[in-house]
Design an enzyme around this catalytic site. Structure first.
Site, PDB file in Angstrom:
ATOM      1  N   ALA A   8      11.266  30.362 -36.250  1.00 27.85           N
ATOM      2  CA  ALA A   8      11.048  31.815 -36.245  1.00 27.85           C
ATOM      3  C   ALA A   8       9.755  32.153 -35.536  1.00 27.85           C
ATOM      4  O   ALA A   8       8.781  32.596 -36.136  1.00 27.85           O
ATOM      5  CB  ALA A   8      11.049  32.347 -37.669  1.00 27.85           C
ATOM      6  N   GLY A   9       9.731  31.947 -34.216  1.00 28.85           N
ATOM      7  CA  GLY A   9       8.609  32.396 -33.405  1.00 28.85           C
ATOM      8  C   GLY A   9       8.895  33.809 -32.934  1.00 28.85           C
ATOM      9  O   GLY A   9       9.290  34.681 -33.717  1.00 28.85           O
ATOM     10  N   ALA A  10       8.730  34.032 -31.618  1.00 23.42           N
ATOM     11  CA  ALA A  10       8.909  35.377 -31.068  1.00 23.42           C
ATOM     12  C   ALA A  10      10.364  35.850 -31.220  1.00 23.42           C
ATOM     13  O   ALA A  10      10.646  36.883 -31.846  1.00 23.42           O
ATOM     14  CB  ALA A  10       8.479  35.371 -29.605  1.00 23.42           C
ATOM     15  N   ASN A 102      17.004  30.104 -23.664  1.00 28.23           N
ATOM     16  CA  ASN A 102      17.180  30.360 -22.241  1.00 28.23           C
ATOM     17  C   ASN A 102      17.631  29.088 -21.531  1.00 28.23           C
ATOM     18  O   ASN A 102      17.485  27.981 -22.053  1.00 28.23           O
ATOM     19  CB  ASN A 102      15.851  30.812 -21.627  1.00 28.23           C
ATOM     20  CG  ASN A 102      15.574  32.302 -21.822  1.00 28.23           C
ATOM     21  OD1 ASN A 102      16.491  33.112 -21.900  1.00 28.23           O
ATOM     22  ND2 ASN A 102      14.293  32.653 -21.874  1.00 28.23           N
ATOM     23  N   LYS A 205      21.513  35.871 -17.344  1.00 20.65           N
ATOM     24  CA  LYS A 205      20.184  35.874 -17.963  1.00 20.65           C
ATOM     25  C   LYS A 205      19.231  34.939 -17.238  1.00 20.65           C
ATOM     26  O   LYS A 205      18.045  35.256 -17.053  1.00 20.65           O
ATOM     27  CB  LYS A 205      20.294  35.480 -19.437  1.00 20.65           C
ATOM     28  CG  LYS A 205      18.961  35.287 -20.141  1.00 20.65           C
ATOM     29  CD  LYS A 205      18.135  36.578 -20.179  1.00 20.65           C
ATOM     30  CE  LYS A 205      16.642  36.365 -20.286  1.00 20.65           C
ATOM     31  NZ  LYS A 205      16.188  35.904 -21.547  1.00 20.65           N
ATOM     32  N   GLU A 285       9.341  24.916 -20.977  1.00 22.49           N
ATOM     33  CA  GLU A 285      10.781  24.709 -20.750  1.00 22.49           C
ATOM     34  C   GLU A 285      11.107  24.604 -19.259  1.00 22.49           C
ATOM     35  O   GLU A 285      12.086  25.198 -18.805  1.00 22.49           O
ATOM     36  CB  GLU A 285      11.565  25.887 -21.345  1.00 22.49           C
ATOM     37  CG  GLU A 285      11.509  26.016 -22.847  1.00 22.49           C
ATOM     38  CD  GLU A 285      12.275  27.244 -23.344  1.00 22.49           C
ATOM     39  OE1 GLU A 285      11.908  28.378 -22.977  1.00 22.49           O
ATOM     40  OE2 GLU A 285      13.237  27.065 -24.088  1.00 22.49           O
TER      41      GLU A 285
HETATM   42  N1  LIG Z   1       9.752  35.137 -26.007  1.00 25.63           N
HETATM   43  C1  LIG Z   1      10.583  35.808 -25.227  1.00 25.63           C
HETATM   44  O1  LIG Z   1      10.295  36.918 -24.767  1.00 25.63           O
HETATM   45  C2  LIG Z   1      11.921  35.240 -24.886  1.00 25.63           C
HETATM   46  C3  LIG Z   1      12.266  33.927 -25.164  1.00 25.63           C
HETATM   47  N2  LIG Z   1      13.547  33.496 -24.890  1.00 25.63           N
HETATM   48  C4  LIG Z   1      13.965  32.126 -25.197  1.00 25.63           C
HETATM   49  O2  LIG Z   1      14.175  32.036 -26.599  1.00 25.63           O
HETATM   50  C5  LIG Z   1      13.880  30.703 -27.057  1.00 25.63           C
HETATM   51  C6  LIG Z   1      12.811  30.794 -28.134  1.00 25.63           C
HETATM   52  O3  LIG Z   1      11.636  31.287 -27.509  1.00 25.63           O
HETATM   53  P1  LIG Z   1      10.411  31.908 -28.318  1.00 25.63           P
HETATM   54  O4  LIG Z   1      10.854  32.619 -29.516  1.00 25.63           O
HETATM   55  O5  LIG Z   1       9.591  32.634 -27.321  1.00 25.63           O
HETATM   56  O6  LIG Z   1       9.645  30.582 -28.779  1.00 25.63           O
HETATM   57  P2  LIG Z   1       8.422  30.432 -29.789  1.00 25.63           P
HETATM   58  O7  LIG Z   1       7.637  29.275 -29.313  1.00 25.63           O
HETATM   59  O8  LIG Z   1       7.745  31.750 -29.972  1.00 25.63           O
HETATM   60  O9  LIG Z   1       9.128  30.086 -31.167  1.00 25.63           O
HETATM   61  C7  LIG Z   1       9.727  28.849 -31.428  1.00 25.63           C
HETATM   62  C8  LIG Z   1       9.513  28.590 -32.912  1.00 25.63           C
HETATM   63  O10 LIG Z   1      10.249  27.418 -33.262  1.00 25.63           O
HETATM   64  C9  LIG Z   1       9.413  26.678 -34.133  1.00 25.63           C
HETATM   65  N3  LIG Z   1       9.849  25.301 -34.203  1.00 25.63           N
HETATM   66  C10 LIG Z   1      10.031  24.416 -33.192  1.00 25.63           C
HETATM   67  N4  LIG Z   1      10.452  23.238 -33.663  1.00 25.63           N
HETATM   68  C11 LIG Z   1      10.525  23.384 -35.011  1.00 25.63           C
HETATM   69  C12 LIG Z   1      10.873  22.515 -36.061  1.00 25.63           C
HETATM   70  N5  LIG Z   1      11.262  21.250 -35.827  1.00 25.63           N
HETATM   71  N6  LIG Z   1      10.828  22.970 -37.339  1.00 25.63           N
HETATM   72  C13 LIG Z   1      10.453  24.236 -37.590  1.00 25.63           C
HETATM   73  N7  LIG Z   1      10.103  25.124 -36.631  1.00 25.63           N
HETATM   74  C14 LIG Z   1      10.145  24.693 -35.354  1.00 25.63           C
HETATM   75  C15 LIG Z   1       8.049  26.831 -33.531  1.00 25.63           C
HETATM   76  O11 LIG Z   1       7.071  26.413 -34.431  1.00 25.63           O
HETATM   77  P3  LIG Z   1       5.618  25.968 -33.895  1.00 25.63           P
HETATM   78  O12 LIG Z   1       4.942  27.224 -33.449  1.00 25.63           O
HETATM   79  O13 LIG Z   1       5.001  25.307 -35.086  1.00 25.63           O
HETATM   80  O14 LIG Z   1       5.872  25.008 -32.742  1.00 25.63           O
HETATM   81  C16 LIG Z   1       8.045  28.331 -33.261  1.00 25.63           C
HETATM   82  O15 LIG Z   1       7.730  29.050 -34.433  1.00 25.63           O
HETATM   83  C17 LIG Z   1      13.426  29.925 -25.813  1.00 25.63           C
HETATM   84  O16 LIG Z   1      14.511  29.209 -25.263  1.00 25.63           O
HETATM   85  C18 LIG Z   1      12.964  31.039 -24.847  1.00 25.63           C
HETATM   86  O17 LIG Z   1      13.083  30.663 -23.480  1.00 25.63           O
HETATM   87  C19 LIG Z   1      14.495  34.333 -24.396  1.00 25.63           C
HETATM   88  C20 LIG Z   1      14.187  35.634 -24.103  1.00 25.63           C
HETATM   89  C21 LIG Z   1      12.861  36.176 -24.236  1.00 25.63           C
HETATM   90  C1  LIG Z   2      11.235  37.021 -19.053  1.00 27.38           C
HETATM   91  C2  LIG Z   2      12.273  37.205 -20.085  1.00 27.38           C
HETATM   92  C3  LIG Z   2      11.947  38.335 -21.036  1.00 27.38           C
HETATM   93  C4  LIG Z   2      13.521  37.513 -19.334  1.00 27.38           C
HETATM   94  O1  LIG Z   2      13.502  38.624 -18.651  1.00 27.38           O
HETATM   95  C5  LIG Z   2      12.472  35.949 -20.853  1.00 27.38           C
HETATM   96  O2  LIG Z   2      13.575  35.509 -21.024  1.00 27.38           O
HETATM   97  C6  LIG Z   2      11.328  35.172 -21.364  1.00 27.38           C
HETATM   98  O3  LIG Z   2      10.227  35.706 -21.571  1.00 27.38           O
HETATM   99  O4  LIG Z   2      11.552  33.973 -21.592  1.00 27.38           O
END
Ligand SMILES: NC(=O)C1=CN([C@@H]2O[C@H](COP(=O)(O)OP(=O)(O)OC[C@H]3O[C@@H](n4cnc5c(N)ncnc54)[C@H](OP(=O)(O)O)[C@@H]3O)[C@@H](O)[C@H]2O)C=CC1
Ligand SMILES: CC(C)(CO)C(=O)C(=O)O
Length: 328
Positions: A8-10, A102, A205, A285
Site C-alpha cells: 500500500a504505497g502510492a 505498469n 498505458k 522498474e
Molecule cells: N505512483 C504512480 O503515480 C503510478 C504508479 N503505477 C504503477 O503502480 C505500481 C505501484 O507503484 P507505486 O504505488 O507508485 O509504488 P510504491 O513504491 O509507492 O508502493 C509500493 C508499496 O509496496 C510495498 N511493498 C513492496 N514489497 C512488499 C512486501 N514484500 N511486503 C509488503 N509491502 C511491500 C512497498 O513497501 P516499502 O516502501 O517498504 O518498499 C510500498 O509501500 C508500479 O508498477 C507503478 O509503476 C501506475 C500508475 C501511476
Molecule cells: C506517469 C504515470 C502517471 C503515467 O502517466 C505513471 O504511470 C507513473 O507515474 O508510473
C-alpha cells in the site's frame, strides 16, 4: 467481500481507500514505517474528490490475514518475487489476484494463444516465481491511470484530476470475479471497467510511461515541466509513435495518436513513479517498463531509435545509482 491489498504505497494506498469506501472487508499487507503509520492513524488518502481515512486490518505477515476472496497486488515489479514468496496464506482455491503494475506483465502470454502461448516475461518475473506461486489462472490484469505519490508513510496522495482503473482477464473473458471487483472500486468512487482486450490496455498505458519515464528520470522534472520544452516534447512524441508501432506489431493496435497523449500528459504536474524511485533510492522498474518493449521491438524488427537511446541512458542512470534490480 474480503479483499487484501498487497503493498500500500502510492497506488495501493489509493486503491485501498477506494475498496474500503466501496464496502470491501479490507486488509493490507504492509511493512516498516508505512505499516506503523497506518496502525497509528489508519490509511489516509488525499484525492481530488475528497480525502478518506480508513482503518483496514493490517499485517506484515499475510498469515495473520488468512484466505481472501481477492488479492490486489500493488507493489513495484521488482518486488513481485517477495510477493510470490509471501502470498500463499492469502490464497484459497479460487482466490483471484489482480496485478496493478505498469509495464508488460508476467502473465502477458498466458491465454494469449498462438505460437507464443505460455511464453514468459523474464524481466517481469525472474525465475518464474510469480508464475509458480500464483499461476496464470488466478491472474487478473490491472491497468491504472492515476498519478499518485506517498508524501509520508500511511498517506497516499492522488495528483491527477481524474483516475481510472481497467481490469481484464488474460483470456479476455468478462468474468463474474472481475465484474465484482470493478463494482467495488466504482462504489468507492473510482471509475473502473472490465476490458475484453486487456493487452491493448496494457500497451495503451505503457505509452504514457514511455513518453514520461525515461525523459523525467533523466532531467528529474515533472511531466508538465518536461513537456513544456518543444524539443523534449518532440522526443516524447517520437517515443509514443515508436510504442504505437511496437504495440501494432504485437497484434495490439492502440487507438488514438501521439499528440492527444502528449497533450494530456503535459497537463500533469507529477514526477513519474520511476523518478520518485530514483529520488528515494528505491529499486527502479526499468526492465519491465522499458527494456521489455525495446526487446520486443527488436524481436519484431520495429525501429525504435529514441526508445533505445533514452532507455540506454536511463539504464545507465539507474545503474549508477545502484537501483537496477534484476531479481527481488
Ligand atoms: N505512483 C504512480 O503515480 C503510478 C504508479 N503505477 C504503477 O503502480 C505500481 C505501484 O507503484 P507505486 O504505488 O507508485 O509504488 P510504491 O513504491 O509507492 O508502493 C509500493 C508499496 O509496496 C510495498 N511493498 C513492496 N514489497 C512488499 C512486501 N514484500 N511486503 C509488503 N509491502 C511491500 C512497498 O513497501 P516499502 O516502501 O517498504 O518498499 C510500498 O509501500 C508500479 O508498477 C507503478 O509503476 C501506475 C500508475 C501511476
Ligand atoms: C506517469 C504515470 C502517471 C503515467 O502517466 C505513471 O504511470 C507513473 O507515474 O508510473
Amino acid at each position: 467481500m474480503k479483499v487484501c491489498i498487497f503493498g500500500a504505497g502510492a497506488i495501493g494506498g489509493h486503491l485501498a481507500g477506494r475498496l474500503a469506501k466501496g464496502g470491501a472487508e479490507l486488509s493490507i499487507v504492509a511493512r516498516g514505517a508505512n505499516l506503523a503509520a497506518m496502525q497509528a492513524n489508519g490509511l489516509i488518502v488525499r484525492a481530488p474528490d475528497g480525502d478518506m481515512q480508513v482503518r483496514p486490518s493490517l499485517a506484515a505477515d499475510p498469515a495473520a490475514l488468512g484466505r481472501q476472496d481477492a488479492v490486489v497486488v500493488c507493489t513495484k515489479v521488482p518486488a513481485l518475487g517477495s510477493v510470490a514468496r509471501a502470498i500463499g496464506p492469502l490464497l484459497g482455491p479460487e482466490t483471484p489476484v489482480v496485478f496493478v503494475t505498469n509495464g508488460i506483465p508476467w502473465w502477458y502470454y498466458a491465454s494469449h494463444g498462438g505460437a507464443e502461448e505460455g511464453r514468459r516475461v523474464p524481466e517481469a518475473d525472474p525465475g518464474d516465481l510469480v508464475w509458480n506461486a500464483v499461476g496464470p489462472a488466478r491472474a487478473i490484469g490491472g491497468v491504472i491511470y492515476s498519478a499518485c505519490a506517498q508524501p509520508e508513510p500511511g498517506v497516499a496522495q492522488v495528483v491527477s484530476a481524474t483516475s481510472k482503473l481497467i481490469l481484464g482477464e488474460p483470456d479476455n473473458l468478462r468474468t463474474d470475479r472481475a465484474v465484482a471487483l470493478a463494482s467495488l472500486f466504482k462504489q468507492g468512487g473510482l471509475p473502473c471497467s472490465v476490458s475484453e482486450k486487456i493487452r491493448v490496455e496494457v500497451w495503451a498505458k505503457l505509452l504514457n510511461n514511455l513518453l514520461s519515464g525515461p525523459i523525467c528520470s533523466l532531467n528529474r522534472r515533472t511531466m508538465r515541466d518536461s513537456l513544456a520544452d518543444p524539443v523534449v516534447r518532440a522526443a516524447a512524441t517520437q517515443l509514443v509513435e515508436e510504442g504505437i508501432a511496437i504495440a501494432r506489431a504485437m497484434g495490439q493496435p492502440v487507438p488514438g495518436g501521439a499528440e492527444e497523449r502528449i497533450a494530456q500528459a503535459a497537463g500533469i504536474n507529477h514526477k513519474p513513479s520511476i523518478l520518485q524511485d530514483l529520488e528515494a533510492g528505491r529499486p527502479m522498474e526499468v526492465d519491465a517498463l522499458f527494456q521489455v518493449p525495446l526487446r520486443l521491438a527488436r524481436e519484431k524488427g520495429i525501429p525504435a531509435p529514441m526508445l533505445a537511446l533514452t532507455v540506454a541512458l536511463m539504464t545507465q542512470a539507474a545503474e549508477g545509482a545502484g537501483l537496477l534490480p534484476r531479481a527481488a
